[in-house]
Design a protein around this motif. Structure first.
Motif, short mmCIF file in Angstrom:
data_model
loop_
_atom_site.label_atom_id
_atom_site.label_comp_id
_atom_site.label_asym_id
_atom_site.label_seq_id
_atom_site.Cartn_x
_atom_site.Cartn_y
_atom_site.Cartn_z
N MET A 1 -15.62 2.54 -26.52
CA MET A 1 -15.34 1.28 -25.91
C MET A 1 -14.38 1.51 -24.75
O MET A 1 -13.32 2.11 -24.93
N ASN A 2 -14.75 1.08 -23.57
CA ASN A 2 -13.91 1.24 -22.40
C ASN A 2 -13.38 -0.11 -21.95
O ASN A 2 -14.14 -1.08 -21.89
N VAL A 3 -12.10 -0.16 -21.67
CA VAL A 3 -11.50 -1.37 -21.12
C VAL A 3 -10.69 -0.95 -19.90
O VAL A 3 -10.14 0.14 -19.85
N SER A 4 -10.66 -1.84 -18.90
CA SER A 4 -9.89 -1.54 -17.70
C SER A 4 -9.56 -2.85 -17.00
O SER A 4 -10.14 -3.90 -17.30
N GLY A 5 -8.63 -2.76 -16.08
CA GLY A 5 -8.28 -3.96 -15.33
C GLY A 5 -7.17 -3.67 -14.35
O GLY A 5 -6.78 -2.52 -14.13
N GLU A 6 -6.69 -4.74 -13.74
CA GLU A 6 -5.60 -4.64 -12.78
C GLU A 6 -4.58 -5.72 -13.09
O GLU A 6 -4.91 -6.76 -13.66
N ARG A 7 -3.34 -5.46 -12.69
CA ARG A 7 -2.27 -6.43 -12.88
C ARG A 7 -1.28 -6.23 -11.73
O ARG A 7 -1.01 -5.10 -11.35
N VAL A 8 -0.78 -7.33 -11.19
CA VAL A 8 0.23 -7.25 -10.15
C VAL A 8 1.56 -7.68 -10.75
O VAL A 8 1.64 -8.70 -11.45
N PHE A 9 2.58 -6.88 -10.52
CA PHE A 9 3.93 -7.18 -11.00
C PHE A 9 4.81 -7.55 -9.81
O PHE A 9 4.74 -6.89 -8.76
N ASP A 10 5.60 -8.58 -9.98
CA ASP A 10 6.50 -9.03 -8.93
C ASP A 10 7.79 -8.22 -9.01
O ASP A 10 8.85 -8.72 -9.36
N ALA A 11 7.66 -6.92 -8.72
CA ALA A 11 8.79 -6.00 -8.81
C ALA A 11 8.45 -4.74 -8.01
O ALA A 11 7.27 -4.41 -7.85
N PRO A 12 9.48 -4.02 -7.51
CA PRO A 12 9.22 -2.77 -6.80
C PRO A 12 8.58 -1.72 -7.73
O PRO A 12 8.79 -1.73 -8.94
N ARG A 13 7.84 -0.81 -7.12
CA ARG A 13 7.13 0.21 -7.88
C ARG A 13 8.08 1.06 -8.72
O ARG A 13 7.76 1.43 -9.85
N ALA A 14 9.28 1.36 -8.21
CA ALA A 14 10.23 2.20 -8.97
C ALA A 14 10.61 1.54 -10.29
O ALA A 14 10.75 2.22 -11.31
N ILE A 15 10.74 0.21 -10.29
CA ILE A 15 11.10 -0.51 -11.53
C ILE A 15 9.92 -0.48 -12.51
O ILE A 15 10.10 -0.21 -13.70
N VAL A 16 8.72 -0.75 -12.01
CA VAL A 16 7.53 -0.75 -12.88
C VAL A 16 7.35 0.66 -13.47
O VAL A 16 7.11 0.81 -14.67
N TRP A 17 7.50 1.69 -12.64
CA TRP A 17 7.36 3.08 -13.12
C TRP A 17 8.37 3.36 -14.23
O TRP A 17 8.04 3.94 -15.26
N LYS A 18 9.62 2.94 -14.02
CA LYS A 18 10.68 3.18 -14.99
C LYS A 18 10.32 2.56 -16.34
O LYS A 18 10.45 3.20 -17.39
N VAL A 19 9.85 1.32 -16.33
CA VAL A 19 9.48 0.63 -17.57
C VAL A 19 8.28 1.31 -18.23
O VAL A 19 8.27 1.56 -19.43
N MET A 20 7.26 1.64 -17.42
CA MET A 20 6.03 2.24 -17.95
C MET A 20 6.29 3.62 -18.56
O MET A 20 5.51 4.09 -19.37
N ASN A 21 7.40 4.27 -18.17
CA ASN A 21 7.69 5.60 -18.68
C ASN A 21 8.90 5.62 -19.60
O ASN A 21 9.44 6.68 -19.90
N ASP A 22 9.30 4.45 -20.08
CA ASP A 22 10.40 4.34 -21.03
C ASP A 22 9.78 4.01 -22.40
O ASP A 22 9.32 2.89 -22.61
N PRO A 23 9.75 4.99 -23.32
CA PRO A 23 9.11 4.74 -24.61
C PRO A 23 9.66 3.51 -25.35
O PRO A 23 8.91 2.77 -25.96
N GLU A 24 10.96 3.28 -25.25
CA GLU A 24 11.53 2.12 -25.95
C GLU A 24 11.04 0.81 -25.34
O GLU A 24 10.73 -0.13 -26.06
N ALA A 25 10.95 0.75 -24.02
CA ALA A 25 10.43 -0.46 -23.37
C ALA A 25 8.96 -0.65 -23.74
O ALA A 25 8.52 -1.76 -24.03
N MET A 26 8.19 0.44 -23.77
CA MET A 26 6.77 0.34 -24.11
C MET A 26 6.59 -0.09 -25.58
O MET A 26 5.68 -0.83 -25.89
N ALA A 27 7.49 0.37 -26.45
CA ALA A 27 7.39 -0.03 -27.86
C ALA A 27 7.51 -1.54 -28.00
O ALA A 27 6.86 -2.15 -28.85
#
Length: 152
Positions: free
Chosen positions: A1-27
């Motif tokens: 099963m494949n799922v995909s999509g797009e999402r726009v965040f109202d934040a700079p890329r550095a902030i989104v990257w930081k959250v996406m790579n923070d295991p505690e935030a992702m949890a």
């Protein structure tokens, strides 16, 4: 099963990257997390109770970051084991600067569910997976906004 999509965040890329790579935030974005252990910056484990219609499926989920190119791309392997089901998922995301400001994320995941739960079939599982994905994306947006507030 494949799922995909797009999402726009109202934040700079550095902030989104930081959250996406923070295991505690992702949890905090994953539905049904009961415990979460970080082994190192590339490996972590969660015990989750995945909502599946009539009840929850308890599963131990191991995550491993396979690849990353800061601040634009990362790929994860996710393996879950529970009573009556095994899940394998490979997911990745790509971040780009959005034309109107903010950050655009294109993501995709290939999900394989084996065992009795997997035998329910894609027709039954697809809406559940889609619902969980929307839950995660909404929670992720919350984490990004929280991080944005802390950075200002």
């Amino acid at each position: 099963m494949n799922v995909s999509g797009e999402r726009v965040f109202d934040a700079p890329r550095a902030i989104v990257w930081k959250v996406m790579n923070d295991p505690e935030a992702m949890a905090k974005t994953m539905p049904g997390v009961e415990t979460f252990d970080i082994h190192d910056d590339r490996h972590w484990t969660a015990n989750v109770k995945i909502p599946l219609g009539l009840g929850g499926l308890k599963m131990k989920v191991d995550m491993e970051k396979l690849e990353e190119r800061e601040p634009e791309f990362a790929k994860l392997a996710v393996k879950g084991n529970g009573v009556g089901a095994m899940m394998n998922m490979e997911t990745s995301f790509t971040l780009t600067d959005a034309a109107a400001g903010g950050t655009e994320m294109a993501w995709s995941a290939e999900v394989k569910i084996l065992g009795p739960v997997g035998s329910m079939g894609q027709r039954v599982l697809q809406p559940i997976v889609n619902q969980q994905v929307q839950h995660v994306l909404t929670a992720l947006d919350g984490q990004v906004q929280e991080a944005l507030g802390q950075s200002g």
